[in-house]
Design an enzyme around this catalytic site. Sequence first.
Site, PDB file in Angstrom:
ATOM      1  N   ASP A 451     -55.626  58.501 -33.904  1.00 35.40           N
ATOM      2  CA  ASP A 451     -55.357  59.338 -32.733  1.00 35.40           C
ATOM      3  C   ASP A 451     -53.928  59.157 -32.233  1.00 35.40           C
ATOM      4  O   ASP A 451     -53.226  58.220 -32.629  1.00 35.40           O
ATOM      5  CB  ASP A 451     -56.368  58.958 -31.634  1.00 35.40           C
ATOM      6  CG  ASP A 451     -56.767  60.154 -30.783  1.00 35.40           C
ATOM      7  OD1 ASP A 451     -55.967  61.093 -30.667  1.00 35.40           O
ATOM      8  OD2 ASP A 451     -57.880  60.130 -30.216  1.00 35.40           O
ATOM      9  N   ASP A 516     -60.402  69.035 -28.877  1.00 33.90           N
ATOM     10  CA  ASP A 516     -61.357  68.258 -28.077  1.00 33.90           C
ATOM     11  C   ASP A 516     -62.424  69.152 -27.462  1.00 33.90           C
ATOM     12  O   ASP A 516     -63.402  68.654 -26.903  1.00 33.90           O
ATOM     13  CB  ASP A 516     -60.629  67.503 -26.955  1.00 33.90           C
ATOM     14  CG  ASP A 516     -60.123  66.153 -27.425  1.00 33.90           C
ATOM     15  OD1 ASP A 516     -60.431  65.767 -28.570  1.00 33.90           O
ATOM     16  OD2 ASP A 516     -59.418  65.479 -26.653  1.00 33.90           O
TER      17      ASP A 516
HETATM   18  C1  GLA Z   1     -58.590  61.861 -27.784  1.00 32.15           C
HETATM   19  C2  GLA Z   1     -59.383  62.432 -28.917  1.00 32.15           C
HETATM   20  C3  GLA Z   1     -60.856  62.317 -28.610  1.00 32.15           C
HETATM   21  C4  GLA Z   1     -61.222  60.867 -28.371  1.00 32.15           C
HETATM   22  C5  GLA Z   1     -60.350  60.292 -27.282  1.00 32.15           C
HETATM   23  C6  GLA Z   1     -60.556  58.797 -27.143  1.00 32.15           C
HETATM   24  O1  GLA Z   1     -58.698  62.639 -26.647  1.00 32.15           O
HETATM   25  O2  GLA Z   1     -59.019  63.748 -29.184  1.00 32.15           O
HETATM   26  O3  GLA Z   1     -61.629  62.857 -29.660  1.00 32.15           O
HETATM   27  O4  GLA Z   1     -61.064  60.156 -29.574  1.00 32.15           O
HETATM   28  O5  GLA Z   1     -58.969  60.524 -27.530  1.00 32.15           O
HETATM   29  O6  GLA Z   1     -59.768  58.241 -26.172  1.00 32.15           O
END
Ligand code: GLA
Length: 711
Positions: A451, A516
């Site tokens: 990430d 997301d």
């Molecule tokens: C980001 C990712 C999510 C999740 C969060 C965790 O927003 O896109 O899918 O993994 O971080 O903090």
Amino acid sequence: MAKFNPFYRLDSQHCTAIFDCQGKTPALLYFGKRLSKYTSDIMLSQLATRQEVKCAAVLEAPISLSPLLGEGFTGAPGIELTNESIAWSLGPTLQRVDETNGNGLVFISLDALRGVEVTHHITLDYNHNVLSASTRLTNLGDAALQVNYCAAPSFPLPDNMNNVVSFEGRWSNEFQRQPVDLFLGAFVRENRKGKTSHDVFPGLLMHNDGAGEQFGECFGFHLGWSGNTKLRAELLPEGRRYVQMGELLLPGELTLVKGQTYQSPTLYTSFSEQGFSALSRNFHGFVKANLLSDEQQRKARPVHYNTWEGIYFDHDIETLKQLADKVAPLGVERFVLDDGWFKGRRGDNAGLGDWVVDKEIYPQGLAPIIAHVNHLGMEFGLWFEPEMVNPDSDLYRAHPDWVLSTQNNEQLSFRNQLVLDLTRTEVVEYLYQAINDILCEYPLIKYIKWDMNRDINHAGNFAGKPAIHQQTLALYRLIDRIKSAHPGLEIESCSSGGARVDYGVLAHTDRVWTSDSNDALDRLEIQRGCSFFFPSSVMGAHVGPRECHITGRNISIEMRAAVSLFGHMGIEMDPRELTDHEYNTLKSAIALHQKYRDFIHSADLYRLDSDGLSINFGLINQDKTAALFAYNSVRETPRTAPNKLRFVGLEADTQYTLNLVWPVIFDEYRPSAIAAVNGQTYTGEALMEFGLQMPISFPQTSLIFSLNKCH
Ligand code: GLA
């Protein structure tokens, strides 16, 4: 004596590219539909003859592969250099052209006076009609050379290319198509977020008036780069037009001392005379053949369970085991433990950087949960955000100087985290060791979700220089190093959803987290936008909770499942909250996905033009004997009955048996058209020319039809 020909031609299955080397530097003369052998380059060159226009240069400056100030070009220079001397007016001359294996050309030009070599690397993928192009600069002089810009090769376009489509977005709503009529001057999009970004995807379409999914001429352009970018589509006053894309360099970011080289990111482009879907099929084939490993292509994409929207930071070994117990019987094949497993990480305010298992939550480490997950027949995957650090972490307390920053300027606060300076070798070494230690301790971790959750607002490195360029390359190298130390490890590129989705990162990873937002309605558009350049096999798509955490919308489990089963499917929710109906429906959807998975990830995509009421597409195998078509109604119809679904891409004379394969139980208003057609046989012609009347249903309904050739 010249060591090259006046023209070079590359052919692929459906495209031809011709380069003109009659000028001082090479230029693209033609890229488009494949030309027959009877059409010669000289013909095109003659047909392109231009004449002096009033109040203008007698001979127009060419739109060469790198159009230059030194050539008198008054559009955007493809290369901008400065030094103490006259580098700004770079004016190289073509020296040599090399024909390379794999349908490629390298044009080598030299400015001996200024001590700069410029090379253009071009390859045309024969099977997939995608041309890859990059520009390389080498400083041969004694003085340091400041590179302000060095675009990938510029592409002049035919004068019917009047329309631009760019892809913009925001967090949780990526890949939104944005059409603009080309206007006199430049359509420019710049991204300075230090990552690919949600807002400016580095890609464009150019098309003629009226082009659609199955008809019309169009070009697609994508810059494979995960840092700052600049995109430009420009109409010059005399009517010529071109597309130019390159890495956006911050002031003073790139200096070449003698012998040093800069290579632009690769620009990927393709052409279709059969509309956008055919263009996307070129890109999909190219990605599969060139950017994904053989292993990745062979292996079926396992269905994921991801803990994030299920439990967020609420980690607890018993809860995780319960989740695993619940999802395994659904058919889930990989369990991904998201954010929250490492030292001090109870929320998004602390812990990033301390990549050791939190012993308070996991007193025996991750071994018990990994064993539990494996015992249930699932692979185990783990979340990291390696490039980041929370000020509240042991790492930051020990090395506050390891972050990117600019002197005497306060850092903008962004999710309580700062960006590590990957241009420092000790930082990269630390990250490699930390990740490697986890992977060595737990060799059954087969997957990493990588990430990156903030913009790089303060790009200054330890030397006080802007460092997005070096940071991006260091990221690619770090990923490669980890992968080569752990063969078979798969990595997903995530950045608050889809803020790092591009061919640059995809060449080093295996899957992208598209967004997301797990809201099925939003996802239909997001996935549709993403599908212009990315095949469904790399597109992470999860079934989210009943009430979407991002939009608050309630969409039926049937539709949520139908939307995610056309990507790399997963679920991301607390499965303990599912009703029996939802649980069983999800199980059937996963089974359906698994039944068709190889087909979904290998068939050709045909998006249907949208009427604004429904978002529809088909997948058809290469010999057109089998297809799946998805109808997703998104709005209430203005008339009492919905429109027909007009199929596309089928063989007109073939007899196909039609079946509704999703939902398993279709709750019809009254016995409807579906009952009459289910299991019946139709010619492709009837399905395409006449179409199938869609039934009365709730506005948010997904139907999936299979078509199989009768023998
Ligand atoms: C980001 C990712 C999510 C999740 C969060 C965790 O927003 O896109 O899918 O993994 O971080 O903090």
